[in-house]
Design a protein around this motif. Structure first.
Motif, PDB file in Angstrom:
ATOM      1  N   MET A 253       9.414   6.335   2.806  1.00 50.97           N
ATOM      2  CA  MET A 253      10.022   7.442   2.067  1.00 50.97           C
ATOM      3  C   MET A 253      11.010   6.921   1.018  1.00 50.97           C
ATOM      4  N   ILE A 254      11.834   5.938   1.395  1.00 55.72           N
ATOM      5  CA  ILE A 254      12.816   5.387   0.462  1.00 55.72           C
ATOM      6  C   ILE A 254      12.124   4.643  -0.676  1.00 55.72           C
ATOM      7  N   VAL A 255      11.095   3.853  -0.351  1.00 57.10           N
ATOM      8  CA  VAL A 255      10.363   3.120  -1.394  1.00 57.10           C
ATOM      9  C   VAL A 255       9.717   4.090  -2.374  1.00 57.10           C
ATOM     10  N   LEU A 256       9.090   5.138  -1.854  1.00 59.96           N
ATOM     11  CA  LEU A 256       8.440   6.116  -2.740  1.00 59.96           C
ATOM     12  C   LEU A 256       9.461   6.847  -3.599  1.00 59.96           C
ATOM     13  N   ALA A 257      10.612   7.168  -3.030  1.00 56.63           N
ATOM     14  CA  ALA A 257      11.644   7.855  -3.811  1.00 56.63           C
ATOM     15  C   ALA A 257      12.142   6.971  -4.942  1.00 56.63           C
ATOM     16  N   ALA A 258      12.380   5.701  -4.641  1.00 55.20           N
ATOM     17  CA  ALA A 258      12.838   4.772  -5.678  1.00 55.20           C
ATOM     18  C   ALA A 258      11.754   4.559  -6.737  1.00 55.20           C
ATOM     19  N   ALA A 259      10.501   4.381  -6.281  1.00 52.43           N
ATOM     20  CA  ALA A 259       9.407   4.130  -7.224  1.00 52.43           C
ATOM     21  C   ALA A 259       9.191   5.320  -8.148  1.00 52.43           C
ATOM     22  N   ALA A 260       9.264   6.536  -7.592  1.00 48.63           N
ATOM     23  CA  ALA A 260       9.078   7.728  -8.418  1.00 48.63           C
ATOM     24  C   ALA A 260      10.178   7.856  -9.463  1.00 48.63           C
ATOM     25  N   SER A 261      11.407   7.535  -9.073  1.00 47.32           N
ATOM     26  CA  SER A 261      12.528   7.614 -10.012  1.00 47.32           C
ATOM     27  C   SER A 261      12.388   6.582 -11.118  1.00 47.32           C
ATOM     28  N   ILE A 374      10.130  -9.682   0.943  1.00 51.30           N
ATOM     29  CA  ILE A 374       9.504  -8.358   0.862  1.00 51.30           C
ATOM     30  C   ILE A 374       9.065  -8.114  -0.587  1.00 51.30           C
ATOM     31  N   PRO A 375       7.788  -7.818  -0.828  1.00 47.72           N
ATOM     32  CA  PRO A 375       7.285  -7.682  -2.205  1.00 47.72           C
ATOM     33  C   PRO A 375       7.613  -6.325  -2.824  1.00 47.72           C
ATOM     34  N   GLY A 376       8.895  -6.059  -3.000  1.00 47.13           N
ATOM     35  CA  GLY A 376       9.286  -4.788  -3.601  1.00 47.13           C
ATOM     36  C   GLY A 376       8.759  -4.629  -5.015  1.00 47.13           C
ATOM     37  N   PHE A 377       8.760  -5.717  -5.780  1.00 47.03           N
ATOM     38  CA  PHE A 377       8.248  -5.682  -7.152  1.00 47.03           C
ATOM     39  C   PHE A 377       6.793  -5.220  -7.153  1.00 47.03           C
ATOM     40  N   THR A 378       6.006  -5.754  -6.209  1.00 50.05           N
ATOM     41  CA  THR A 378       4.591  -5.387  -6.129  1.00 50.05           C
ATOM     42  C   THR A 378       4.417  -3.935  -5.719  1.00 50.05           C
ATOM     43  N   LEU A 379       5.242  -3.459  -4.796  1.00 46.93           N
ATOM     44  CA  LEU A 379       5.162  -2.064  -4.359  1.00 46.93           C
ATOM     45  C   LEU A 379       5.442  -1.107  -5.516  1.00 46.93           C
ATOM     46  N   TYR A 380       6.494  -1.378  -6.280  1.00 48.31           N
ATOM     47  CA  TYR A 380       6.845  -0.509  -7.393  1.00 48.31           C
ATOM     48  C   TYR A 380       5.767  -0.551  -8.484  1.00 48.31           C
ATOM     49  N   THR A 381       5.211  -1.738  -8.740  1.00 42.86           N
ATOM     50  CA  THR A 381       4.158  -1.859  -9.740  1.00 42.86           C
ATOM     51  C   THR A 381       2.920  -1.079  -9.325  1.00 42.86           C
ATOM     52  N   ALA A 382       2.584  -1.138  -8.033  1.00 42.63           N
ATOM     53  CA  ALA A 382       1.417  -0.393  -7.536  1.00 42.63           C
ATOM     54  C   ALA A 382       1.594   1.103  -7.753  1.00 42.63           C
ATOM     55  N   PHE A 383       2.794   1.611  -7.508  1.00 39.53           N
ATOM     56  CA  PHE A 383       3.052   3.039  -7.709  1.00 39.53           C
ATOM     57  C   PHE A 383       2.905   3.404  -9.184  1.00 39.53           C
ATOM     58  N   ALA A 384       3.420   2.566 -10.065  1.00 38.59           N
ATOM     59  CA  ALA A 384       3.324   2.847 -11.502  1.00 38.59           C
ATOM     60  C   ALA A 384       1.874   2.831 -11.973  1.00 38.59           C
ATOM     61  N   GLY A 393      -6.327  -1.168  -9.643  1.00 40.01           N
ATOM     62  CA  GLY A 393      -5.197  -2.085  -9.692  1.00 40.01           C
ATOM     63  C   GLY A 393      -4.110  -1.712  -8.702  1.00 40.01           C
ATOM     64  N   ALA A 394      -3.862  -0.401  -8.581  1.00 35.60           N
ATOM     65  CA  ALA A 394      -2.829   0.065  -7.647  1.00 35.60           C
ATOM     66  C   ALA A 394      -3.205  -0.268  -6.209  1.00 35.60           C
ATOM     67  N   LEU A 395      -4.465  -0.025  -5.835  1.00 37.10           N
ATOM     68  CA  LEU A 395      -4.890  -0.300  -4.462  1.00 37.10           C
ATOM     69  C   LEU A 395      -4.858  -1.790  -4.146  1.00 37.10           C
ATOM     70  N   MET A 396      -5.234  -2.621  -5.109  1.00 39.46           N
ATOM     71  CA  MET A 396      -5.205  -4.060  -4.882  1.00 39.46           C
ATOM     72  C   MET A 396      -3.775  -4.544  -4.647  1.00 39.46           C
ATOM     73  N   LEU A 397      -2.837  -4.065  -5.472  1.00 34.30           N
ATOM     74  CA  LEU A 397      -1.444  -4.478  -5.304  1.00 34.30           C
ATOM     75  C   LEU A 397      -0.852  -3.901  -4.016  1.00 34.30           C
ATOM     76  N   ALA A 398      -1.204  -2.667  -3.694  1.00 35.76           N
ATOM     77  CA  ALA A 398      -0.670  -2.034  -2.486  1.00 35.76           C
ATOM     78  C   ALA A 398      -1.129  -2.767  -1.229  1.00 35.76           C
ATOM     79  N   GLN A 399      -2.404  -3.119  -1.171  1.00 34.65           N
ATOM     80  CA  GLN A 399      -2.887  -3.831   0.010  1.00 34.65           C
ATOM     81  C   GLN A 399      -2.300  -5.231   0.092  1.00 34.65           C
ATOM     82  N   GLU A 400      -2.080  -5.854  -1.073  1.00 35.43           N
ATOM     83  CA  GLU A 400      -1.438  -7.174  -1.072  1.00 35.43           C
ATOM     84  C   GLU A 400      -0.007  -7.074  -0.540  1.00 35.43           C
ATOM     85  N   ALA A 401       0.731  -6.069  -1.005  1.00 37.22           N
ATOM     86  CA  ALA A 401       2.106  -5.893  -0.538  1.00 37.22           C
ATOM     87  C   ALA A 401       2.146  -5.568   0.949  1.00 37.22           C
TER      88      ALA A 401
END
Length: 430
Positions: A253-261, A374-384, A393-401
């Motif tokens: 929830m926190i990661v998604l909130a930060a990524a959306a912002s 923790i691959p936070g950079f990858t998580l945020y990039t996947a959301f974008a 691209g999003a699914l590849m980065l998400a599964q990697e993270a």
């Protein structure tokens, strides 16, 4: 006809300071204090069981979730079940370490009054670091993350500015006990906006050339909930599913909130979450610089977690060694998740050795040391990428993270299983 009041019983605190009620509340109060500091559920259960034994209780069986404790205490054939909730759940390594030491040093028998008095003294301790040091620690940690993600000096400077301001606001809101999701949204929005201005204004004036967007995501990495993310995996390994699933849900929830912002600000400001170009320096030099960046990053996060300086330095030193191994493995072609698994096993083993010598819970060393991985950079990039329509691209980065996060948690779990007989057994503390 006048009737005398009923005498106090072993299950009533009235006039009986060592009653079942008071003793069970003292044991539960220790667990609530550890839970409020961010401790994993197994360690909370273990501490409560030790305290209950010192208080003279026959047994103390508990279920610990992310936000509450349900426990049943028994004494001389009587029992009492209670639910305990800490006022506020966060991360406070100083409190965790002091409560751990208190539990470790308990005599064979102790009064409930003494337990309550010690907990009050620990809870009254103010933060170890002031607002300026805390904010700068976040800025330096994120700047170090930016370098580890191939950011240059411009990106690192802008990340330092943005993350420092963002953490300063976040700390103020946290001290007011605002909702965690709201705090994350506000801090991520402000941090992203500051970075966009720090890069955009000089670029518009011609003082900077284009191409400094690589640090945009690194600036908000202080918002990645590494502590509950890792302890959640440890909880699940111990079959504490109620706590583990809750912690991982909270982290998501926190990661998604930060990524959306971050994504929203990026759309408004016209910023793309592009990675910085890889550096082309000699491997020995890059390895040394990455070791320094790792040390600075972990030290910064440990300070954010309110770790005493000795514990913060210990975590930074352990991570320096382990993350250097991880980088060396990936440089030689090892998959990122395998390199992370090996590095975090090493973190767990080194943290075990440090914890034994210093009498502190190993979590206070191992979790901050692993947060840098923790691959936070990858998580945020996947959301974008997902929001821009690039689902592949999003699914590849998400599964990697996801694989790297799981590898980090399982690496620490393997170290626990290798060094702790209680971890290897299925039985729960009681």
């Amino acid at each position: 006809m006048h009737r005398e009041p009923d005498p106090a019983t072993a299950t009533s605190p009235i006039g009986v300071p060592d009653s079942l009620t008071v003793r069970s509340e003292a044991a539960a109060a220790v667990g609530a204090a550890l839970l409020a500091g961010g401790m994993a559920s197994f360690r909370v259960k273990t501490a409560m069981a030790i305290v209950a034994k010192a208080l003279g209780l026959d047994s103390f069986i508990s279920i610990v979730s992310f936000t509450d404790i349900t426990a049943t205490a028994t004494l001389n054939g009587r029992y009492r079940t209670r639910i305990t909730q800490p006022d506020h759940v966060g991360v406070n390594v100083d409190h965790i370490a002091r409560i751990h030491r208190m539990v470790e040093m308990l005599p064979e028998r102790v009064d409930a009054t003494e337990i309550f008095e010690r907990l009050v003294m620990i809870a009254a301790r103010p933060p170890l670091y002031g607002a300026v040091v805390n904010a700068l620690a976040a800025g330096l940690a994120c700047a170090a993350f930016s370098f580890l993600n191939h950011g240059g000096l411009v990106e690192m400077a802008c990340v330092l500015l943005a993350a420092t301001i963002g953490q300063a606001l976040r700390r103020v809101l946290q001290h007011r006990h605002w909702n965690h999701l709201l705090v994350t949204v506000i801090a991520a929005t402000l941090t992203s906006a500051v970075y966009a201005l720090a890069v955009g204004i000089p670029t518009a004036l011609g003082a900077l050339g284009p191409g400094h967007q690589g640090g945009y995501l690194a600036a908000v990495l202080f918002l990645v909930p590494g502590f509950p993310m890792i302890t959640g995996i440890l909880d699940i390994v111990r079959s504490d599913f109620s706590a583990g699933i809750a912690r991982l849900t909270y982290s998501a929830m926190i990661v998604l909130a930060a990524a959306a912002s971050v994504w929203t600000v990026g759309v408004v400001a016209g910023l793309e979450p592009a990675a910085s170009s890889a550096t082309t320096m000699p491997f020995p030099l890059e390895l040394a610089l990455r070791a320094v960046a790792t040390f600075v990053g972990v030290l910064g996060f440990a300070i954010i977690f309110n770790s005493p300086l000795k514990i913060a330095l210990g975590a930074a030193g352990v991570s320096l060694v382990a993350n250097s191994l991880r980088f060396t493995m990936t440089h030689t072609g090892a998959p990122a998740q395998l390199a992370t698994l090996g590095a975090t096993v090493l973190v767990g083993l080194l943290a075990y050795l440090v914890a034994r010598r210093t009498h502190i819970p190993r979590t206070t060393i191992s979790v901050p040391a692993v947060v840098i991985m923790i691959p936070g950079f990858t998580l945020y990039t996947a959301f974008a990428l997902m929001n821009s329509g690039d689902m592949n691209g999003a699914l590849m980065l998400a599964q990697e993270a996801l694989q790297v996060i799981l590898a980090a948690g399982f690496g620490l779990a393997l170290a626990h299983l290798a060094t702790s007989s209680t971890w290897r057994r299925v039985a729960q503390p009681r």
